[in-house]
Design a protein around this motif. Structure first.
Motif, mmCIF file in Angstrom:
data_model
loop_
_atom_site.group_PDB
_atom_site.id
_atom_site.type_symbol
_atom_site.label_atom_id
_atom_site.label_comp_id
_atom_site.label_asym_id
_atom_site.label_seq_id
_atom_site.Cartn_x
_atom_site.Cartn_y
_atom_site.Cartn_z
ATOM 1 N N GLU A 65 6.010 -2.941 -14.453
ATOM 2 C CA GLU A 65 5.365 -4.036 -13.731
ATOM 3 C C GLU A 65 5.409 -3.820 -12.230
ATOM 4 O O GLU A 65 4.469 -4.177 -11.514
ATOM 5 N N LEU A 66 6.496 -3.212 -11.741
ATOM 6 C CA LEU A 66 6.558 -2.906 -10.314
ATOM 7 C C LEU A 66 5.490 -1.887 -9.937
ATOM 8 O O LEU A 66 4.849 -1.995 -8.875
ATOM 9 N N GLY A 67 5.264 -0.885 -10.784
ATOM 10 C CA GLY A 67 4.219 0.095 -10.524
ATOM 11 C C GLY A 67 2.846 -0.545 -10.442
ATOM 12 O O GLY A 67 2.020 -0.200 -9.577
ATOM 13 N N LEU A 68 2.573 -1.510 -11.321
ATOM 14 C CA LEU A 68 1.294 -2.222 -11.290
ATOM 15 C C LEU A 68 1.157 -3.045 -10.016
ATOM 16 O O LEU A 68 0.087 -3.087 -9.391
ATOM 17 N N LEU A 69 2.241 -3.682 -9.604
ATOM 18 C CA LEU A 69 2.194 -4.509 -8.397
ATOM 19 C C LEU A 69 1.951 -3.660 -7.157
ATOM 20 O O LEU A 69 1.121 -4.002 -6.300
ATOM 21 N N ILE A 70 2.663 -2.547 -7.037
ATOM 22 C CA ILE A 70 2.471 -1.680 -5.876
ATOM 23 C C ILE A 70 1.068 -1.076 -5.881
ATOM 24 O O ILE A 70 0.426 -0.937 -4.829
ATOM 25 N N GLY A 71 0.575 -0.722 -7.066
ATOM 26 C CA GLY A 71 -0.788 -0.224 -7.164
ATOM 27 C C GLY A 71 -1.798 -1.232 -6.650
ATOM 28 O O GLY A 71 -2.764 -0.884 -5.966
ATOM 29 N N HIS A 72 -1.575 -2.500 -6.964
ATOM 30 C CA HIS A 72 -2.449 -3.568 -6.480
ATOM 31 C C HIS A 72 -2.425 -3.641 -4.952
ATOM 32 O O HIS A 72 -3.473 -3.725 -4.300
ATOM 33 N N GLU A 73 -1.224 -3.614 -4.372
ATOM 34 C CA GLU A 73 -1.111 -3.731 -2.911
ATOM 35 C C GLU A 73 -1.719 -2.518 -2.200
ATOM 36 O O GLU A 73 -2.391 -2.657 -1.175
ATOM 37 N N LEU A 74 -1.498 -1.324 -2.731
ATOM 38 C CA LEU A 74 -2.081 -0.135 -2.112
ATOM 39 C C LEU A 74 -3.605 -0.132 -2.247
ATOM 40 O O LEU A 74 -4.301 0.482 -1.425
ATOM 41 N N SER A 75 -4.130 -0.826 -3.248
ATOM 42 C CA SER A 75 -5.577 -0.906 -3.397
ATOM 43 C C SER A 75 -6.208 -1.705 -2.266
ATOM 44 O O SER A 75 -7.362 -1.454 -1.888
ATOM 45 N N HIS A 76 -5.469 -2.658 -1.707
ATOM 46 C CA HIS A 76 -5.978 -3.348 -0.518
ATOM 47 C C HIS A 76 -6.131 -2.364 0.642
ATOM 48 O O HIS A 76 -7.058 -2.485 1.455
ATOM 49 N N VAL A 77 -5.228 -1.396 0.708
ATOM 50 C CA VAL A 77 -5.330 -0.362 1.747
ATOM 51 C C VAL A 77 -6.513 0.561 1.456
ATOM 52 O O VAL A 77 -7.273 0.920 2.363
ATOM 53 N N ILE A 78 -6.679 0.949 0.202
ATOM 54 C CA ILE A 78 -7.780 1.849 -0.176
ATOM 55 C C ILE A 78 -9.128 1.242 0.201
ATOM 56 O O ILE A 78 -10.025 1.932 0.700
ATOM 57 N N HIS A 79 -9.281 -0.069 0.013
ATOM 58 C CA HIS A 79 -10.559 -0.733 0.286
ATOM 59 C C HIS A 79 -10.626 -1.343 1.685
ATOM 60 O O HIS A 79 -11.626 -2.009 2.003
ATOM 61 N N ASN A 80 -9.580 -1.152 2.504
ATOM 62 C CA ASN A 80 -9.573 -1.684 3.875
ATOM 63 C C ASN A 80 -9.844 -3.187 3.908
ATOM 64 O O ASN A 80 -10.589 -3.688 4.767
ATOM 65 N N HIS A 81 -9.220 -3.919 3.017
ATOM 66 C CA HIS A 81 -9.465 -5.352 2.951
ATOM 67 C C HIS A 81 -8.965 -6.087 4.184
ATOM 68 O O HIS A 81 -9.602 -7.056 4.628
ATOM 69 N N GLU A 82 -7.835 -5.670 4.741
ATOM 70 C CA GLU A 82 -7.303 -6.358 5.910
ATOM 71 C C GLU A 82 -8.242 -6.219 7.105
ATOM 72 O O GLU A 82 -8.455 -7.172 7.858
ATOM 73 N N ALA A 101 -2.346 6.938 -5.556
ATOM 74 C CA ALA A 101 -3.334 6.323 -4.665
ATOM 75 C C ALA A 101 -4.087 7.383 -3.870
ATOM 76 O O ALA A 101 -5.297 7.257 -3.635
ATOM 77 N N ARG A 102 -3.387 8.440 -3.466
ATOM 78 C CA ARG A 102 -4.067 9.525 -2.734
ATOM 79 C C ARG A 102 -5.094 10.217 -3.632
ATOM 80 O O ARG A 102 -6.197 10.557 -3.180
ATOM 81 N N VAL A 103 -4.741 10.411 -4.901
ATOM 82 C CA VAL A 103 -5.689 11.006 -5.853
ATOM 83 C C VAL A 103 -6.883 10.079 -6.056
ATOM 84 O O VAL A 103 -8.034 10.522 -6.126
#
Length: 307
Positions: free
Chosen positions: A210-227, A64-66
């Motif tokens: 599948e866990l890697g895909l799920l965590i990637g999805h959740e961290l993407s909310h952080v990357i895009h500042n969705h909250e 995610a940092r990359v």
């Protein structure tokens, strides 16, 4: 919204650790991950699910940092080719995400004893992923007829707070109660309505891919500042509702109807469509992040359909 925002900054500055602890407990209470005494229901630290999280999360965090660095570089290249392009807000958003991800610890997650299959990040508790045990496996409870209960039958007793305890049947004196033997050797009369057979089944996440895909999805909310976007959107919608209500007679039936219509429009015309856009964006970015971390993105469609 502005007053609450300022108050939150003030409280956090005075007692950062205490504020974070209260926010953390508040989120856990809201999803029902507490026992009857109000204590958080966490999975054991040595359980297989915790070990899997400790293995996968650091890899996805690094990816995610990359991803953020690549997105920032792409914006700067765009600025060179399009000098008039307005990228300041996007750069500021990515910088916020970079700071959060850089300070995210490899053990920045909580595995909660909650049946619902879900994982999420929360604006009020940055740098933590909340993961429910139901993502990995789920319990299915089956009632047992009295005639099927005999001495030595292994059953499960449901305790207050939806806590389960494995016991053995000692006797069935009548059709409404069962005498069971507890782990400490004592016996207890238990209503037959609290006696179950438990069958466990796989949850949504069945392996580290599948866990890697799920965590990637959740961290993407952080990357895009969705909250952060969602909070600002909610404040704007509520502000519009207050303005509309201020222009109407608060005692009239029309004002009551207008309030209901405004809530309906805010939910179905703003919140739901925006949330869907956010989820699709997180799906796309999450697949890239997971692929950077070495996980197979081709498993993504089946995972997201299962959720």
């Amino acid at each position: 919204y502005s007053a609450g925002y300022a108050a939150g900054i003030s409280y956090s500055a005075r007692d950062p650790e205490g504020t974070r602890r209260e926010q953390l407990l508040g989120v856990i209470r809201n999803i029902g991950a507490v026992d009857e005494d109000g204590n958080p229901k966490l999975m054991p630290s040595r359980c297989p699910e915790n070990a899997l999280m400790r293995d996968v999360l650091p890899k996805v965090l690094a990816a995610a940092r990359v991803e953020v660095a690549e997105m920032k570089a792409a914006l700067l290249l765009r600025k060179e080719s399009e000098p008039d392009a307005d990228i300041e807000d996007d750069l500021k958003s990515l910088e916020t995400a970079r700071i959060q991800l850089d300070n995210w610890q490899d053990d920045g997650f909580l595995l909660l004893e909650v049946e619902t299959p879900n994982a999420f990040v929360h604006q009020f508790v940055p740098r933590v992923i909340f993961v429910n045990r139901g993502l990995f496996w789920q319990r299915r409870l089956h009632t047992i007829p009295p005639e099927k209960l005999h001495f030595g039958t292994e059953v499960t007793v449901r305790r207050p707070g939806n806590v389960f305890e494995f016991v053995k049947v000692v006797a069935v004196p009548n059709s409404s109660h069962v005498i069971v033997s507890l782990k400490d050797g004592t016996e207890e009369h238990v209503p037959i309505t609290d006696i179950f057979k438990v069958h466990e089944k796989h949850g949504v996440v069945r392996n580290r891919e599948e866990l890697g895909l799920l965590i990637g999805h959740e961290l993407s909310h952080v990357i895009h500042n969705h909250e952060d976007d969602r909070s600002k959107m909610m404040a704007s919608v509520m502000g519009c509702q207050l303005v509309i209500l201020a222009l109407l007679d608060p005692t009239g039936l029309f004002a009551f109807a207008a309030d209901g219509i405004a809530n309906f429009l805010g939910r179905y015309a703003v919140f739901f469509p925006t949330s869907r856009v956010h989820e699709l964006q997180a799906d796309a970015t999450g697949l890239r992040v997971a692929a950077r971390a070495g996980f197979d993105p081709r498993r993504g469609p089946a995972l997201f359909e299962a959720m």
